[in-house]
Design an enzyme around this catalytic site. Structure first.
Site, PDB file in Angstrom:
ATOM      1  N   TYR A   1     -53.752 -39.672-103.984  1.00 30.23           N
ATOM      2  CA  TYR A   1     -54.962 -39.106-103.390  1.00 30.23           C
ATOM      3  C   TYR A   1     -55.697 -38.245-104.413  1.00 30.23           C
ATOM      4  O   TYR A   1     -55.085 -37.529-105.202  1.00 30.23           O
ATOM      5  CB  TYR A   1     -54.609 -38.261-102.171  1.00 30.23           C
ATOM      6  CG  TYR A   1     -55.827 -37.665-101.521  1.00 30.23           C
ATOM      7  CD1 TYR A   1     -56.550 -38.391-100.593  1.00 30.23           C
ATOM      8  CD2 TYR A   1     -56.271 -36.405-101.870  1.00 30.23           C
ATOM      9  CE1 TYR A   1     -57.697 -37.868-100.009  1.00 30.23           C
ATOM     10  CE2 TYR A   1     -57.417 -35.861-101.292  1.00 30.23           C
ATOM     11  CZ  TYR A   1     -58.121 -36.605-100.373  1.00 30.23           C
ATOM     12  OH  TYR A   1     -59.255 -36.086 -99.807  1.00 30.23           O
TER      13      TYR A   1
ATOM     14  N   ASN B   1     -60.133 -37.135-105.853  1.00 30.10           N
ATOM     15  CA  ASN B   1     -61.575 -37.376-105.800  1.00 30.10           C
ATOM     16  C   ASN B   1     -62.032 -38.551-106.644  1.00 30.10           C
ATOM     17  O   ASN B   1     -63.073 -39.151-106.373  1.00 30.10           O
ATOM     18  CB  ASN B   1     -62.328 -36.122-106.250  1.00 30.10           C
ATOM     19  CG  ASN B   1     -62.377 -35.045-105.186  1.00 30.10           C
ATOM     20  OD1 ASN B   1     -62.015 -35.269-104.035  1.00 30.10           O
ATOM     21  ND2 ASN B   1     -62.822 -33.861-105.573  1.00 30.10           N
TER      22      ASN B   1
ATOM     23  N   SER C   1     -63.658 -32.953 -98.538  1.00 26.12           N
ATOM     24  CA  SER C   1     -63.227 -34.347 -98.693  1.00 26.12           C
ATOM     25  C   SER C   1     -63.449 -35.214 -97.458  1.00 26.12           C
ATOM     26  O   SER C   1     -63.227 -36.424 -97.518  1.00 26.12           O
ATOM     27  CB  SER C   1     -61.754 -34.395 -99.097  1.00 26.12           C
ATOM     28  OG  SER C   1     -61.601 -34.007-100.443  1.00 26.12           O
TER      29      SER C   1
END
Length: 383
Positions: free
Chosen positions: A186, A188, A91
């Site tokens: 939070y 992707n 990430s």
């Protein structure tokens, strides 16, 4: 996601022997090898162990530049971990994607207050509340992701070479998790959307924009956005997963599921150079750079729990995480993929900077590996 911020707090409570080797920092800069018996040396001593097969680190602080590695890079050959080896940064890719997005804002090709619906009119269902580019970059969009157990060993080993189409990770069947701009979650999915925005307004692939706008200008010789390549090219420590049958090599994998959120391969010297260029304003101009050092005010982290007493203040900006450590504030990003747990962080004035990678043997889980905590704790001693 095992956040670097949580690790910093935990590591501060950890009382933190590599074999010294000649090492170089950011592209030729001379670094002092980490010495046995020092806090940094102890932090990476004793590898491999039951938790990790190897580790590397690069630290700049008042004591200068120190670099070290320990453990085994390849069980077949017995090769040791290279200090400048490549690894899957996970990430930390989001910071690269944020940089390109904000460059496009500075060029007038994207507007932070413009909506996803304007730039990608077919992405979200009709009637979805407006979602701005800024909300995508700060994880405040409320857009949902497809639930995939990609960090569970059995699932990963079965699906590691699956190819995902761009955008297929976005779950448009569900309504937004919350009103855009009211909470921070939070994940992707927001940075998958950012990748699609980059491709839409440039007419080029996300990978090509990372290469043209960041990798080439900075001369990042060990950094790639791999696209369809399942290999980690160049010198690197293999990633392994400990199973009942022994260590399984998990280095090779298709990264299309993570794509613009978590697929880049890099090195510690490259990531250090990247941080220096970014924090110095050489990659993103003001006022867009300030977005990377501004956490949305007045909102809480969203974990799907309706109990407001569990809510914590937002900590993520556009591509970075705010990391308070005592009187200091660091800015950085963590990242992991099977076989790799990593972090990078620096003070705003760049006087202290840390990059590390640990070859963890157990994917998944919610806790930062103890080895990573020890490295962070040892680095904090210099602050």
């Amino acid at each position: 996601m095992r956040a670097l911020g949580a690790a910093l707090v935990a590591a501060a409570l950890v009382v933190a022997t590599a074999v010294p080797a000649q090492a170089h920092g950011t592209h030729g800069e001379r670094c002092t090898p980490v010495a046995a018996g020092t806090p940094l040396g102890e932090a990476i001593a004793g590898l491999p162990d039951a938790e990790a097969s190897g580790a590397l680190l690069l630290l700049h602080d008042a004591g200068g530049c120190r670099q070290g590695a320990a453990g085994i890079a390849d069980v077949r050959t017995g090769r040791t971990v290279p200090v400048d080896g490549r690894f899957r940064i996970g990430s930390m890719t989001k910071t690269f994607t944020a940089v390109v997005t904000l460059q496009l804002v500075a060029e007038g090709r994207l507007d932070l207050d413009g909506t996803v619906q304007h730039y990608l009119p077919d992405l979200l269902p009709a009637g979805t509340a407006p979602v701005t580019v800024r909300q995508v970059l700060t994880y405040t969009s409320g857009i949902n992701h497809v639930e995939v157990p990609n960090k569970q060993s059995a699932w990963f080993l079965e699906h590691r070479y699956d190819r995902w189409a761009e955008g297929s990770q976005i779950d448009t069947a569900k309504p937004l998790a919350f009103t855009p701009g009211t909470k921070q979650r939070y994940g992707n999915v927001d940075y998958i959307v950012a990748g699609l925005l980059i491709e839409k307004v440039t007419g080029r692939t996300w990978e090509s924009q990372i290469q043209r706008r960041i990798v080439e200008p900075l001369g990042l010789r060990g950094t790639t956005a791999p696209g369809r390549d399942v290999e980690v090219r160049g010198p690197h420590a293999h990633g392994y997963e400990a199973t009942a049958a022994g260590w399984v090599d998990v280095t090779r994998a298709d990264t299309s599921l993570q794509w613009s959120a978590a697929s880049i391969v890099s090195t510690a010297p490259d990531l250090d150079r990247f941080m220096v260029a970014l924090f110095s304003g050489r990659l993103v101009p003001e006022p867009q750079l300030s977005e990377m050092f501004t956490v949305p005010a007045g909102i809480k982290l969203y974990d799907g729990n309706d109990d407001p007493s569990d809510d914590k203040d937002a900590v993520y900006s556009a591509g970075l995480t705010k990391l308070p450590v005592g009187p200091l504030t660091l800015w950085g990003k963590s990242g992991d993929r099977p076989g790799y747990n990593n972090g990078m962080a620096a003070t705003r004035d760049l006087s202290s900077r840390l990059v590390f990678s640990v070859n963890t043997l157990h994917m998944g889980g919610s806790d930062q590996p103890v080895r990573s905590q020890r490295i962070i704790a040892a680095a904090l001693l210099g602050l």
